[in-house]
Design a protein around this motif. Structure first.
Motif, PDB file in Angstrom:
ATOM      1  N   SER A  22      -0.548   3.569   9.388  1.00 26.93           N
ATOM      2  CA  SER A  22      -1.775   2.974   9.926  1.00 26.93           C
ATOM      3  C   SER A  22      -2.996   3.832   9.619  1.00 26.93           C
ATOM      4  O   SER A  22      -4.093   3.305   9.402  1.00 26.93           O
TER       5      SER A  22
ATOM      6  N   TYR B 131       3.692  -1.139   9.079  1.00 29.46           N
ATOM      7  CA  TYR B 131       3.468   0.267   8.754  1.00 29.46           C
ATOM      8  C   TYR B 131       4.759   1.083   8.740  1.00 29.46           C
ATOM      9  O   TYR B 131       5.645   0.881   9.572  1.00 29.46           O
TER      10      TYR B 131
ATOM     11  N   VAL C  92      -0.123  -6.296   8.923  1.00 26.96           N
ATOM     12  CA  VAL C  92       0.255  -5.047   8.269  1.00 26.96           C
ATOM     13  C   VAL C  92       1.476  -4.451   8.956  1.00 26.96           C
ATOM     14  O   VAL C  92       1.470  -4.220  10.167  1.00 26.96           O
TER      15      VAL C  92
ATOM     16  N   HIS D 193      -3.941   2.976   6.139  1.00 22.40           N
ATOM     17  CA  HIS D 193      -4.575   1.659   6.069  1.00 22.40           C
ATOM     18  C   HIS D 193      -5.980   1.671   6.649  1.00 22.40           C
ATOM     19  O   HIS D 193      -6.921   1.132   6.044  1.00 22.40           O
TER      20      HIS D 193
ATOM     21  N   ILE E 159       1.454  -5.803   3.421  1.00 22.35           N
ATOM     22  CA  ILE E 159       0.289  -6.511   3.950  1.00 22.35           C
ATOM     23  C   ILE E 159       0.295  -7.967   3.499  1.00 22.35           C
ATOM     24  O   ILE E 159       0.454  -8.269   2.313  1.00 22.35           O
TER      25      ILE E 159
ATOM     26  N   ILE F 119      -7.068  -7.354  12.056  1.00 25.15           N
ATOM     27  CA  ILE F 119      -5.850  -6.674  11.640  1.00 25.15           C
ATOM     28  C   ILE F 119      -4.807  -6.839  12.746  1.00 25.15           C
ATOM     29  O   ILE F 119      -5.092  -6.573  13.915  1.00 25.15           O
TER      30      ILE F 119
ATOM     31  N   ASN G  93       3.171   0.531   3.149  1.00 25.20           N
ATOM     32  CA  ASN G  93       2.687  -0.491   4.069  1.00 25.20           C
ATOM     33  C   ASN G  93       2.790  -1.833   3.365  1.00 25.20           C
ATOM     34  O   ASN G  93       2.506  -1.933   2.162  1.00 25.20           O
TER      35      ASN G  93
ATOM     36  N   GLN H 253       0.863  -1.177   0.000  1.00 26.33           N
ATOM     37  CA  GLN H 253       0.000   0.000   0.000  1.00 26.33           C
ATOM     38  C   GLN H 253       0.905   1.236   0.000  1.00 26.33           C
ATOM     39  O   GLN H 253       1.328   1.714   1.051  1.00 26.33           O
TER      40      GLN H 253
ATOM     41  N   SER I  44      -2.268 -11.352   3.805  1.00 24.07           N
ATOM     42  CA  SER I  44      -3.607 -11.794   4.185  1.00 24.07           C
ATOM     43  C   SER I  44      -3.660 -13.313   4.227  1.00 24.07           C
ATOM     44  O   SER I  44      -3.247 -13.994   3.284  1.00 24.07           O
TER      45      SER I  44
ATOM     46  N   GLY J 163      -0.994  -5.443  13.475  1.00 23.30           N
ATOM     47  CA  GLY J 163      -0.081  -4.469  12.898  1.00 23.30           C
ATOM     48  C   GLY J 163       1.104  -4.133  13.776  1.00 23.30           C
ATOM     49  O   GLY J 163       1.081  -4.339  14.998  1.00 23.30           O
TER      50      GLY J 163
ATOM     51  N   ASP K 273      -5.265  -9.962   8.428  1.00 19.26           N
ATOM     52  CA  ASP K 273      -4.342  -9.121   7.663  1.00 19.26           C
ATOM     53  C   ASP K 273      -3.207  -8.674   8.578  1.00 19.26           C
ATOM     54  O   ASP K 273      -3.443  -8.011   9.599  1.00 19.26           O
TER      55      ASP K 273
END
Length: 329
Positions: free
Chosen positions: A181, A166, A164, A184, A107, A119, A105, A94, A109, A121, A162
């Motif tokens: 974040s 950051y 993530v 996201h 990610i 999520i 970012n 991202q 999944s 993170g 997910d």
């Protein structure tokens, strides 16, 4: 973790003294009767050597992986992406811009793609020119190891999870729309994604066994929580007591480590000192899993925040507990 707590110490005072009484500490309880949780507790245990390897790589990057040093920041992002890709899940980036600079970012999944999401993170940038072993390489290592463990049972996950990583949690972007974040969380809201929960890893590697190694901002709080810095704490905002209590109890079923919890009003600042704060804006249940940062770790935001100061066996127990929480929610 943001520097707000250092710059504005008054944020630590009255709200903690008032709300610690209603937050509660770790409670002994029977493990939830949940087949998914049973699957986790019997099959998945974190690997300390993997955790060490991740922290070692991230803390070795030069110059420090802060918002100015895009080469190092991108090396960290590339490393995280490569680790995610080893798991064979759905990996995406991202990208976003802040002050003309490009950030990412990363990610991964796992689980059913169309299910509601959990999520998990952690931010991979550091404050200034510090190595950032606890803040926040410990959390990134925990994120990667949690993903590896849950990948082993991805076919049995009820939710889409997910993971993530950051950019831009630290100053100057903390509490702005340029936090990774924030980017996201906004994307989830805009896409009308159903989010079951958000769990933020923030500084999970520093523990002490010496008496009075845990510091407190006031005597009231000190009377309610352990004075030895060998616990992990689940931090949420006021109104999330049931959620933080559920995560705490689920973590305690698999973590050979004391798990505490506290809920604080978000307008007072202390509860929202990491990436979970970005998800509150959209009404998502989000919390922070934390070793209490500057209230325990004297190396916070200093050059002495090095890998030698971390406790990898206890960090592994945090991961074990978090895996149980993700599976049991």
């Amino acid at each position: 973790m943001s520097f707000f707590s250092r710059c504005f110490p008054w944020l630590l005072l009255a709200p903690l003294a008032v709300l610690a009484c209603e937050s509660g500490g770790a409670r002994q309880s029977n493990p939830p009767t949940n087949s998914h949780l049973s699957m986790q507790t019997t099959a998945m245990r974190a690997d300390t050597s993997r955790l060490y390897s991740h922290v070692e790589f991230l803390t070795s990057l030069q110059p420090a992986r802060n918002y100015r040093n895009l080469t190092s920041l991108n090396q960290a992002a590339d490393y995280i992406r490569a680790e995610f890709e080893k798991l064979g899940g759905r990996v995406e980036e991202q990208p976003f811009k802040a002050d003309g600079r490009q950030y990412r970012n990363i990610i991964l999944s796992l689980g059913p793609p169309d299910a509601a999401r959990i999520i998990v993170g952690a931010h991979y940038d550091v404050c200034g020119d510090t190595p950032g072993a606890d803040d926040n390489a410990s959390a990134v290592a925990g994120l990667l190891e949690t993903a590896r463990l849950l990948h082993q049972s991805a076919g049995q996950l009820r939710y889409r999870v997910d993971f993530v990583a950051y950019a831009n949690e630290e100053p100057p972007y903390f509490a702005t729309r340029h936090m990774g974040s924030a980017v996201h969380a906004r994307s989830l809201h805009d896409a009308q994604v159903k989010v079951r929960a958000m769990l933020c890893y923030e500084m999970i590697g520093y523990f002490r066994d010496e008496p009075n190694s845990q510091q407190f901002p006031n005597a009231q709080l000190a009377a309610l929580y352990p004075s030895t810095g060998n616990f992990i704490i689940v931090v949420g905002r006021t109104g999330q007591e049931a959620f933080t209590g559920q995560v705490q109890k689920l973590m305690q079923t698999s973590a050979k480590l004391d798990v505490q919890r506290i809920n604080l009003p978000m307008e007072m600042g202390l509860a929202g000192l990491s990436d979970h704060r970005s998800y509150w804006e959209y009404g998502y249940d989000a919390l922070m899993i934390n070793d209490t940062a500057f209230l325990r770790n004297p190396n916070y935001h200093l050059a002495s925040d090095t890998i030698e100061t971390l406790d990898f066996p206890r960090m592994a127990e945090v991961v074990n507990g978090t895996c149980a929480a993700i599976v049991g929610l």
